[in-house]
Design a protein around this motif. Structure first.
Motif, PDB file in Angstrom:
ATOM      1  N   SER A  64      -7.451   0.487   4.963  1.00 22.49           N
ATOM      2  CA  SER A  64      -7.096  -0.581   5.897  1.00 22.49           C
ATOM      3  C   SER A  64      -8.346  -1.298   6.393  1.00 22.49           C
ATOM      4  O   SER A  64      -8.399  -2.536   6.457  1.00 22.49           O
ATOM      5  CB  SER A  64      -6.318   0.008   7.080  1.00 22.49           C
TER       6      SER A  64
ATOM      7  N   ILE B  21       1.024  -2.599   4.168  1.00 24.73           N
ATOM      8  CA  ILE B  21       0.817  -1.559   5.172  1.00 24.73           C
ATOM      9  C   ILE B  21       2.049  -1.488   6.064  1.00 24.73           C
ATOM     10  O   ILE B  21       2.550  -2.502   6.530  1.00 24.73           O
ATOM     11  CB  ILE B  21      -0.449  -1.840   6.009  1.00 24.73           C
TER      12      ILE B  21
ATOM     13  N   VAL C 194       0.233   3.463   3.945  1.00 24.78           N
ATOM     14  CA  VAL C 194      -0.067   2.525   2.869  1.00 24.78           C
ATOM     15  C   VAL C 194       0.560   3.075   1.594  1.00 24.78           C
ATOM     16  O   VAL C 194       0.013   3.998   0.979  1.00 24.78           O
ATOM     17  CB  VAL C 194      -1.587   2.343   2.684  1.00 24.78           C
TER      18      VAL C 194
END
Length: 659
Positions: A312, A325, A337
């Motif tokens: 991320s 996500i 994810v």
């Protein structure tokens, strides 16, 4: 103005509850190391004796002291980025000072951390289940391990906040069990207490011809230190520091107890004996295996969640393509994810099937995480220098830990042919993708053309008032790449004026300003032409996802409430009925044609970029846009003029460009 965040768990506050939660979140990896460290040390030397075991345990104690306590708990935890830790958070902190090459250290460190994270669930769960062989030698370790790993990855999609509340109390008793079991055997060989003297560690490394194998085994006791730093934002520095005192005491007691038992039984130990389980009373063995299995699952859970966070952050730091996500709970920082989860699961299963036993996994374990620690040391040295720490402190710090980690790396390099190649191969793949993505985005930005926006105020106003042009939308929203409100991309102007002139009541230029802080999320609203052209600038931290539709909705609600924006429909019949205006989004995809550039390196980089971009999702999905009201316009990135591309205004590197 700020955009609202989801709720936070509050675990980062210093309290008894915070300390308990920290035990469950932070120390799973380092807390399961006793499962395999002493067994690996035994296998590192064929004819080991009491002096060898004392020296090895001394190496463990001083590795935990120097590497984990001094470097990570004392120094690294103070290098926080608005409360967040980890190698990418550290990079975001130091890159502000224009050390452009530091991104290489960041992507190498992140890549090797993820690669070693793949093997960690496999080795911890396998080591735990192998304890059942002491009860029944026919225990099918591999199938049981695969079943547990499969269940662990399956539940990720539902979130683990409820289960996570049980992690802390369990890990408290896990560490207590480690300490008690070790203490029970200290009296069998009291000279093991000499291990507190670093002389015995130095003597072992100086005289043992297999010192590199010993160091490679010893290093496994501190592999969870990097994860400890990464979890700073979840638990807070004081909680981690105070709870580490308890954890370290229990770990050292267990290592001392295993060492004492090995010396006492040195003539009767078989190759398949694990001293971790051997020091347990027979009647306690099944309970011990059960607790070890749960502890292994907790350690694996922490590493899986850590990998989600790393990817991320990598996306928002411009190191990785945009990913889908999800947020399975309303706890801040907990994310899922899917693509990363699937990838980790597949390679964990491959690891188990490839190596089959924890002994073979140990031969591959630790090599890549050593590289991560080296990269962290480099970034920490720049951080300390950036904070005006005197060079006579920074240089010795850097020299000491580069030397220590250099020795560990040298020792672990001997693992390469025995399985270390596997994690290095994975790390190399991740690193290549990150390097290409980062540089390709810079290449794309190099060809962006910007112009003064005030030059187009009159023509935009004229288009709005020209009833001979069909109305395109009440509110027309463009994703803008310009970091300055005074400039606009030439492609956006071309879209409004030349590519089917687009008449609208309101034109909104929406820009994400990615900043080097983790959780910032606020915006500014700037009217450029009264009641016609507006710019919305959203400042977004590297741990926050750029959900454009969600944020725009809240921003418009704020503006309507303040009376600074009219949300009514621009169509007379609908406006009379009180209908809100429609929104249409324009996303411009800039297509790179190698034939339009004569730079060989750029073409090579962009060709590879064209392959790896399929790892992510397109910009419309990444921004959370409803595809029913999104128009994608494809334009060439480069317009060749006399053999060279023209660039009007230099702009800072954007965080992400479209395809």
């Amino acid at each position: 103005m700020a955009i609202k965040f989801d709720k936070c768990s509050g675990a980062s506050k210093f309290s008894a509850l915070g300390l308990l939660v920290t035990l469950g979140i932070v120390f799973g990896d380092i807390g399961t190391s006793p499962l395999y460290v002493m067994k690996t040390i035994m296998h590192a030397s064929e004819g080991y004796d009491a002096n060898y075991i004392i020296g090895a345990v001394s190496c463990i104690i001083w590795t935990l002291t120097l590497q984990t306590t001094v470097k990570y708990v004392i120094v690294a935890l103070s290098a926080d980025n608005k409360g967040e830790g980890g190698i990418l958070a550290l990079y975001a902190l130091v890159r502000k000072h224009n050390r452009k090459w530091l991104y290489v250290a960041a992507i190498i460190g992140a890549s090797t951390l993820v690669a070693d994270g793949i093997i960690t669930p496999s080795i911890t769960v396998t080591s735990a289940i192998e304890g059942l062989k002491a009860v029944n030698d026919a225990t099918p370790v591999v199938p049981i391990t695969i079943a547990i790993i499969s269940a662990l990855f399956f539940i990720q999609q539902f979130g683990t906040s409820a289960i996570g509340k049980l992690f802390g109390p369990f890990m408290f008793f896990w560490f207590l069990m480690l300490g008690v079991m070790g203490s029970l055997h200290l009296a069998e060989f009291l000279p093991i207490l000499k291990a507190f003297n670093p002389y015995y560690a130095i003597r072992l490394l100086a005289h043992d011809p297999n010192w590199f194998l010993v160091l490679g085994a010893v290093f496994l006791c501190t592999t969870g230190a990097e994860a400890l730093y990464s979890d700073l934002g979840h638990c807070g520095r004081r909680n981690i520091t105070v709870s580490w005192i308890y954890v370290k005491i229990m770990l050292i007691l267990n290592y001392l107890g295993q060492g004492a038992w090995i010396v006492e039984n040195i003539k009767h130990i078989g190759d398949d004996v694990n001293p971790f389980y051997a020091i347990m009373p027979t009647q306690f063995l099944l309970i011990g295996v059960f607790m070890a299995t749960i502890a292994a699952v907790i350690a694996s859970q922490a590493l899986i969640s850590g990998c989600f966070t790393i990817f991320s952050e990598a996306v928002n730091l411009n190191f990785w393509p945009r990913l889908k996500i999800k947020y399975p709970t309303n706890v801040k920082g907990q994310l899922f994810v899917p693509s990363v989860n699937n990838f980790l699961y597949i390679f964990c299963i491959i690891t188990i099937l490839l190596f089959k036993t924890s002994g073979r996994m140990e031969a591959a374990y630790g090599l890549s995480i050593t590289i991560t620690m080296l990269m962290t040391t480099i970034l920490l040295a720049f951080y300390l220098h950036m904070h005006k720490i005197k060079l006579f402190i920074v240089i010795p710090f850097f020299a000491v830990f580069v030397t220590i980690e250099g020795l560990f790396l040298t020792a672990n390099m001997f693992k390469f042919i025995h399985g270390g190649w596997f994690t290095i191969m994975l790390a190399g793949t991740f690193c290549t993708i990150m390097y290409v993505w980062y540089n390709a985005q810079n290449i794309r930005h190099k060809y962006l053309v910007f112009d003064k926006i005030h030059k187009y105020f009159d023509i935009i106003s004229s288009i709005k008032n020209d009833t001979t042009i069909p109305k395109y939308a009440t509110n027309l929203v463009y994703v803008s790449r310009s970091d300055s409100p005074e400039y606009i991309e030439g492609k956006v102007i071309y879209s409004i004026i030349h590519k089917q002139p687009k008449r609208a009541d309101h034109y909104l230029l929406f820009h994400f300003e990615h900043i080097d802080e983790p959780n910032t999320l606020d915006y500014t609203f700037t009217p450029l032409i009264e009641d016609t052209l507006f710019r919305i600038n959203v400042r977004i931290g590297f741990r926050v996802q750029p959900y454009m539709t969600l944020y725009l909705r809240q921003i418009i609600e704020d503006l309507v409430h303040e009376g600074t924006f009219d949300l009514s429909s621009g169509y007379t019949s609908l406006k009379k009925k009180g209908v809100s205006g429609d929104f249409r989004f324009i996303v411009i995809h800039r297509i790179y044609y190698p034939a339009s550039s004569d730079r060989g390196r750029d073409n090579l980089m962009m060709n590879i970029y064209g392959l790896i971009k399929h790892l992510g999702i397109n910009e419309e999905k990444a921004l959370g846009l409803d595809t029913s009201n999104v128009v994608v316009e494809k334009v060439p990135l480069i317009v060749k003029r006399n053999g060279n591309s023209r660039r009007i205004v230099p702009m800072p590197t954007p965080t992400e460009d479209s395809e």
